[in-house]
Motif scaffolding. Structure first.
Motif, PDB file in Angstrom:
ATOM      1  N   TYR A   1      52.717  17.295  24.823  1.00 27.30           N
ATOM      2  CA  TYR A   1      52.056  18.168  23.878  1.00 27.30           C
ATOM      3  C   TYR A   1      52.327  19.610  24.315  1.00 27.30           C
ATOM      4  O   TYR A   1      52.706  19.846  25.464  1.00 27.30           O
ATOM      5  CB  TYR A   1      50.542  17.905  23.862  1.00 27.30           C
ATOM      6  CG  TYR A   1      50.169  16.563  23.283  1.00 27.30           C
ATOM      7  CD1 TYR A   1      50.402  15.390  23.995  1.00 27.30           C
ATOM      8  CD2 TYR A   1      49.580  16.468  22.031  1.00 27.30           C
ATOM      9  CE1 TYR A   1      50.076  14.152  23.459  1.00 27.30           C
ATOM     10  CE2 TYR A   1      49.240  15.237  21.485  1.00 27.30           C
ATOM     11  CZ  TYR A   1      49.491  14.093  22.206  1.00 27.30           C
ATOM     12  OH  TYR A   1      49.152  12.869  21.673  1.00 27.30           O
ATOM     13  N   ARG A   2      52.128  20.530  23.395  1.00 34.30           N
ATOM     14  CA  ARG A   2      52.334  21.927  23.757  1.00 34.30           C
ATOM     15  C   ARG A   2      51.282  22.810  23.083  1.00 34.30           C
ATOM     16  O   ARG A   2      50.734  22.454  22.045  1.00 34.30           O
ATOM     17  CB  ARG A   2      53.729  22.413  23.393  1.00 34.30           C
ATOM     18  CG  ARG A   2      54.024  22.483  21.896  1.00 34.30           C
ATOM     19  CD  ARG A   2      55.493  22.815  21.664  1.00 34.30           C
ATOM     20  NE  ARG A   2      55.807  22.918  20.241  1.00 34.30           N
ATOM     21  CZ  ARG A   2      57.039  23.075  19.765  1.00 34.30           C
ATOM     22  NH1 ARG A   2      58.074  23.142  20.598  1.00 34.30           N
ATOM     23  NH2 ARG A   2      57.242  23.163  18.458  1.00 34.30           N
ATOM     24  N   GLN A   3      51.052  23.942  23.730  1.00 31.50           N
ATOM     25  CA  GLN A   3      50.093  24.897  23.195  1.00 31.50           C
ATOM     26  C   GLN A   3      50.641  26.300  23.366  1.00 31.50           C
ATOM     27  O   GLN A   3      50.846  26.753  24.491  1.00 31.50           O
ATOM     28  CB  GLN A   3      48.738  24.770  23.879  1.00 31.50           C
ATOM     29  CG  GLN A   3      47.657  25.627  23.243  1.00 31.50           C
ATOM     30  CD  GLN A   3      46.269  25.255  23.738  1.00 31.50           C
ATOM     31  OE1 GLN A   3      46.102  24.582  24.750  1.00 31.50           O
ATOM     32  NE2 GLN A   3      45.249  25.668  23.001  1.00 31.50           N
ATOM     33  N   ALA A   4      50.886  26.950  22.252  1.00 29.88           N
ATOM     34  CA  ALA A   4      51.356  28.328  22.259  1.00 29.88           C
ATOM     35  C   ALA A   4      50.149  29.261  22.270  1.00 29.88           C
ATOM     36  O   ALA A   4      49.049  28.877  21.855  1.00 29.88           O
ATOM     37  CB  ALA A   4      52.230  28.592  21.037  1.00 29.88           C
TER      38      ALA A   4
ATOM     39  N   SER B   1      59.242  19.427  13.949  1.00 29.14           N
ATOM     40  CA  SER B   1      59.835  20.678  14.420  1.00 29.14           C
ATOM     41  C   SER B   1      60.808  20.490  15.578  1.00 29.14           C
ATOM     42  O   SER B   1      61.588  21.401  15.879  1.00 29.14           O
ATOM     43  CB  SER B   1      58.727  21.647  14.836  1.00 29.14           C
ATOM     44  OG  SER B   1      57.938  21.079  15.866  1.00 29.14           O
TER      45      SER B   1
ATOM     46  N   ALA C   1      55.742  27.835  24.882  1.00 30.44           N
ATOM     47  CA  ALA C   1      54.390  27.274  24.972  1.00 30.44           C
ATOM     48  C   ALA C   1      54.173  26.700  26.364  1.00 30.44           C
ATOM     49  O   ALA C   1      55.121  26.547  27.139  1.00 30.44           O
ATOM     50  CB  ALA C   1      54.188  26.173  23.934  1.00 30.44           C
TER      51      ALA C   1
ATOM     52  N   GLY D   1      47.258  31.458  21.354  1.00 34.34           N
ATOM     53  CA  GLY D   1      46.526  31.637  20.110  1.00 34.34           C
ATOM     54  C   GLY D   1      46.600  30.480  19.148  1.00 34.34           C
ATOM     55  O   GLY D   1      46.089  30.569  18.030  1.00 34.34           O
ATOM     56  N   LYS D   2      47.219  29.388  19.562  1.00 32.07           N
ATOM     57  CA  LYS D   2      47.366  28.233  18.671  1.00 32.07           C
ATOM     58  C   LYS D   2      46.748  26.994  19.299  1.00 32.07           C
ATOM     59  O   LYS D   2      46.490  26.951  20.495  1.00 32.07           O
ATOM     60  CB  LYS D   2      48.843  27.987  18.354  1.00 32.07           C
ATOM     61  CG  LYS D   2      49.505  29.097  17.570  1.00 32.07           C
ATOM     62  CD  LYS D   2      50.896  28.697  17.140  1.00 32.07           C
ATOM     63  CE  LYS D   2      51.536  29.781  16.276  1.00 32.07           C
ATOM     64  NZ  LYS D   2      52.901  29.380  15.821  1.00 32.07           N
ATOM     65  N   GLN D   3      46.526  25.984  18.451  1.00 31.74           N
ATOM     66  CA  GLN D   3      45.988  24.729  18.946  1.00 31.74           C
ATOM     67  C   GLN D   3      47.073  23.901  19.612  1.00 31.74           C
ATOM     68  O   GLN D   3      48.265  24.051  19.329  1.00 31.74           O
ATOM     69  CB  GLN D   3      45.383  23.937  17.782  1.00 31.74           C
ATOM     70  CG  GLN D   3      44.108  24.543  17.224  1.00 31.74           C
ATOM     71  CD  GLN D   3      43.436  23.630  16.209  1.00 31.74           C
ATOM     72  OE1 GLN D   3      44.106  22.874  15.497  1.00 31.74           O
ATOM     73  NE2 GLN D   3      42.121  23.692  16.152  1.00 31.74           N
ATOM     74  N   ARG D   4      46.635  23.021  20.500  1.00 30.49           N
ATOM     75  CA  ARG D   4      47.578  22.111  21.128  1.00 30.49           C
ATOM     76  C   ARG D   4      48.135  21.169  20.070  1.00 30.49           C
ATOM     77  O   ARG D   4      47.394  20.662  19.221  1.00 30.49           O
ATOM     78  CB  ARG D   4      46.893  21.319  22.237  1.00 30.49           C
ATOM     79  CG  ARG D   4      47.823  20.525  23.106  1.00 30.49           C
ATOM     80  CD  ARG D   4      47.097  19.915  24.297  1.00 30.49           C
ATOM     81  NE  ARG D   4      46.574  20.947  25.187  1.00 30.49           N
ATOM     82  CZ  ARG D   4      46.034  20.672  26.373  1.00 30.49           C
ATOM     83  NH1 ARG D   4      45.961  19.433  26.811  1.00 30.49           N
ATOM     84  NH2 ARG D   4      45.566  21.646  27.126  1.00 30.49           N
ATOM     85  N   GLU D   5      49.438  20.921  20.137  1.00 27.16           N
ATOM     86  CA  GLU D   5      50.078  20.055  19.158  1.00 27.16           C
ATOM     87  C   GLU D   5      50.972  19.019  19.834  1.00 27.16           C
ATOM     88  O   GLU D   5      51.493  19.236  20.923  1.00 27.16           O
ATOM     89  CB  GLU D   5      50.929  20.892  18.183  1.00 27.16           C
ATOM     90  CG  GLU D   5      52.078  21.631  18.819  1.00 27.16           C
ATOM     91  CD  GLU D   5      52.943  22.381  17.815  1.00 27.16           C
ATOM     92  OE1 GLU D   5      52.596  22.403  16.619  1.00 27.16           O
ATOM     93  OE2 GLU D   5      53.964  22.946  18.245  1.00 27.16           O
TER      94      GLU D   5
ATOM     95  N   GLU E   1      60.268  29.895  19.087  1.00 28.49           N
ATOM     96  CA  GLU E   1      59.014  29.265  18.669  1.00 28.49           C
ATOM     97  C   GLU E   1      58.669  28.029  19.495  1.00 28.49           C
ATOM     98  O   GLU E   1      57.586  27.453  19.328  1.00 28.49           O
ATOM     99  CB  GLU E   1      59.047  28.901  17.178  1.00 28.49           C
ATOM    100  CG  GLU E   1      60.268  28.124  16.741  1.00 28.49           C
ATOM    101  CD  GLU E   1      61.335  29.026  16.140  1.00 28.49           C
ATOM    102  OE1 GLU E   1      61.612  30.105  16.717  1.00 28.49           O
ATOM    103  OE2 GLU E   1      61.917  28.628  15.101  1.00 28.49           O
TER     104      GLU E   1
END
Length: 116
Positions: free
Chosen positions: A37-40, A62, A91, A42-46, A88
């Motif tokens: 999983y990754r988290q950039a 992606s 993360a 200001g963004k949620q973990r995806e 992009e």
């Protein structure tokens, strides 16, 4: 006690490659799946990719065609080969282990930075 330790993060230019590794220690039985999983900022973990106990893989749209997830059960290690990296993709990348029954564990993460 299960421990997951990620490695392989770093800085790379767009178009470059990195390979992440996740070393798992502890109980290796009854594992349902593992994943990245990754988290950039200001963004949620995806979800990035998962691999099941029988080797079936799943990828986020992606990263399809650019990333490959794999496991080496003899080494208790999971990998994420990342090619054609894009800015992009920058993360913190986290390793996840899911046991049958629902209990899961997370690593502390490894940072991937892709510059344009």
């Amino acid at each position: 006690q299960v421990q997951l330790v990620e490695s392989g993060g770093g800085s790379v230019q767009a178009g470059g490659s990195l390979r992440l590794a996740c070393l798992a220690s502890g109980n290796s039985f009854r594992i349902n799946s593992m994943g990245w999983y990754r988290q950039a900022p200001g963004k949620q973990r995806e979800l990035v990719a998962t691999i099941s106990h029988d080797g079936m893989t799943n990828y986020a749209d992606s990263v399809k065609g650019r990333f490959t997830i794999s496991r080496d059960n003899a080494k208790n290690t999971m990998y994420l080969q990342m090619n054609s990296l894009k800015p992009e993709d920058t993360a913190d990348y986290y390793c996840n282990l899911l046991y049958w029954g629902g209990m899961d564990y997370w690593g502390k993460g490894t940072l991937v930075t892709v510059s344009s």
